[in-house]
Design an enzyme around this catalytic site. Sequence first.
Site, PDB file in Angstrom:
ATOM      1  N   GLN A   6      68.143  94.540   8.391  1.00  0.00           N
ATOM      2  CA  GLN A   6      67.869  93.137   8.731  1.00  0.00           C
ATOM      3  C   GLN A   6      69.080  92.233   8.464  1.00  0.00           C
ATOM      4  OE1 GLN A   6      65.328  90.805   6.294  1.00  0.00           O
ATOM      5  NE2 GLN A   6      64.641  89.499   7.962  1.00  0.00           N
TER       6      GLN A   6
ATOM      7  N   TYR B 165      60.663  98.501  -6.892  1.00  0.00           N
ATOM      8  CA  TYR B 165      61.758  97.747  -6.266  1.00  0.00           C
ATOM      9  C   TYR B 165      62.372  96.778  -7.287  1.00  0.00           C
ATOM     10  CZ  TYR B 165      63.898  94.576  -2.773  1.00  0.00           C
ATOM     11  OH  TYR B 165      64.754  93.808  -2.019  1.00  0.00           O
TER      12      TYR B 165
HETATM   13  C1  AKB Z   1      60.831  92.132   0.004  1.00  0.00           C
HETATM   14  O1  AKB Z   1      59.851  91.455   0.337  1.00  0.00           O
HETATM   15  O2  AKB Z   1      60.748  93.259  -0.501  1.00  0.00           O
HETATM   16  C2  AKB Z   1      62.213  91.545   0.167  1.00  0.00           C
HETATM   17  C3  AKB Z   1      62.684  90.848  -1.070  1.00  0.00           C
HETATM   18  C4  AKB Z   1      62.083  89.559  -1.481  1.00  0.00           C
HETATM   19  O3  AKB Z   1      63.575  91.324  -1.724  1.00  0.00           O
HETATM   20  N1  AKB Z   1      62.214  90.639   1.277  1.00  0.00           N
END
Ligand code: AKB
Length: 315
Positions: free
Chosen positions: A12, A141
Site C-alpha cells: 500500500q 503485530y
Molecule cells: C493496521 O490496521 O494493521 C495498520 C496499522 C494501523 O498499522 N493500518
Amino acid sequence: MKKILVTGALGQIGSELVGKLRNLYGTEGVIATDILKRTSSEVASGPYEALDVTNGLAMFDIANKYGVDTIIHLAALLSATSEEKPVQAWQLNIGGLMNALEVSRSLGCQLFTPSSIAAFGPTTTKDHTPQETIQRPNSMYGVSKVAGELLCDYYYHKFGLDTRGLRFPGLISYVTLPGGGTTDYVVEMYIQAVARGKYTSYLSPGTFLDMMYMPDALDAIISIMEADGSKLKHRNAFNVSAMSIDPEMLAEAIRKHIPAFKVDYKPDPLRQAIADSWPNAIDSSASIEQWGFQVNYDLDQMTVEMLSHLAVKGN
Ligand code: AKB
C-alpha cells in the site's frame, strides 16, 4: 546521487512511495523490491528486483549490486493477518527488519521503517497518547512493532546507524488497497459508498482510531528522512496522525456527497478487539517540534479526493 532500496514496494505505501521517490531522486536512484518475481505494476518501470526480505543474503546482494545508501523497509504483515498467523508475522516483521538493519550496518545505509499506533496497548492512555508512555500491546503485530522500535534504537545507539521511523496510523489511499489491517474499513467504506451506496462496518460505532491520507504519509517519510539528525530525540518511533475518526464520522463525511449512503454494523471480534486495544487519538507534537511534521488533509478534504478518484476508477 541518492540510491534507495525499497522493500515491500508493491504494498500500500510502497506502490505510491516509489513513484514519488523516483520523481525526487531519479528513476535509477530507486530500486523497488518485493516478493513477486514478475509484476505489471508501475514500480517495475524502473529498477525492480524480486526479494524475500527474510533472506538476508539476497537483500545484501541487491543492496550491494546497486550501491544503495538508503533502505526504506516496508515489507510486513499488518495487524489482523498477524493475529491469524503469529509465527509468520514474527518471522517476516522481525526477521525482515533484522536483515534490513544488518545490511544497513554492513553498507553504512540510512534506514527507515514504519512503526504503528499498534505499538500501544490497552493500558496506554487512550486520548492525546503521549510520545513516551506505556507500551504493552496485546497483538502480535503490536509486539513486533515495539520490538522493531527498540531494535532500531539499539542499532542507532550501539552502531551509530542512522535509523528513523514513524508510528503510522491507518493510511488511506485509492491507489493500492490495504490488506490485513484493522483500519482498512475506511478504504472499504469509501469503495462501497461509491459502488453500492451502503456498507457493513466490521468495527462498531464509537471506535475512534487515528488515520492519515496517503499523500501526507509519503511527505512525512521524506521529511523524517531528510530531517537534521541532530534534532531528532525519538528517532524510530515518532507519533504522527492527521485525524481521529470513528465509522459514524466517516459515514457522515461521505453523506455530504452521497446523501443516501447507509451504514450498518456487524463487528468482527478479532479486528474489534485489536481496535479497542489501540489509542483513540495520539499526540503528534514531538514530530511537529523535532522535524516539522505537518498534514494537508483533514477528513473532509480526504473524503472529496477519495470519492472522486474512486468514482473515476469505476469502483
Ligand atoms: C493496521 O490496521 O494493521 C495498520 C496499522 C494501523 O498499522 N493500518
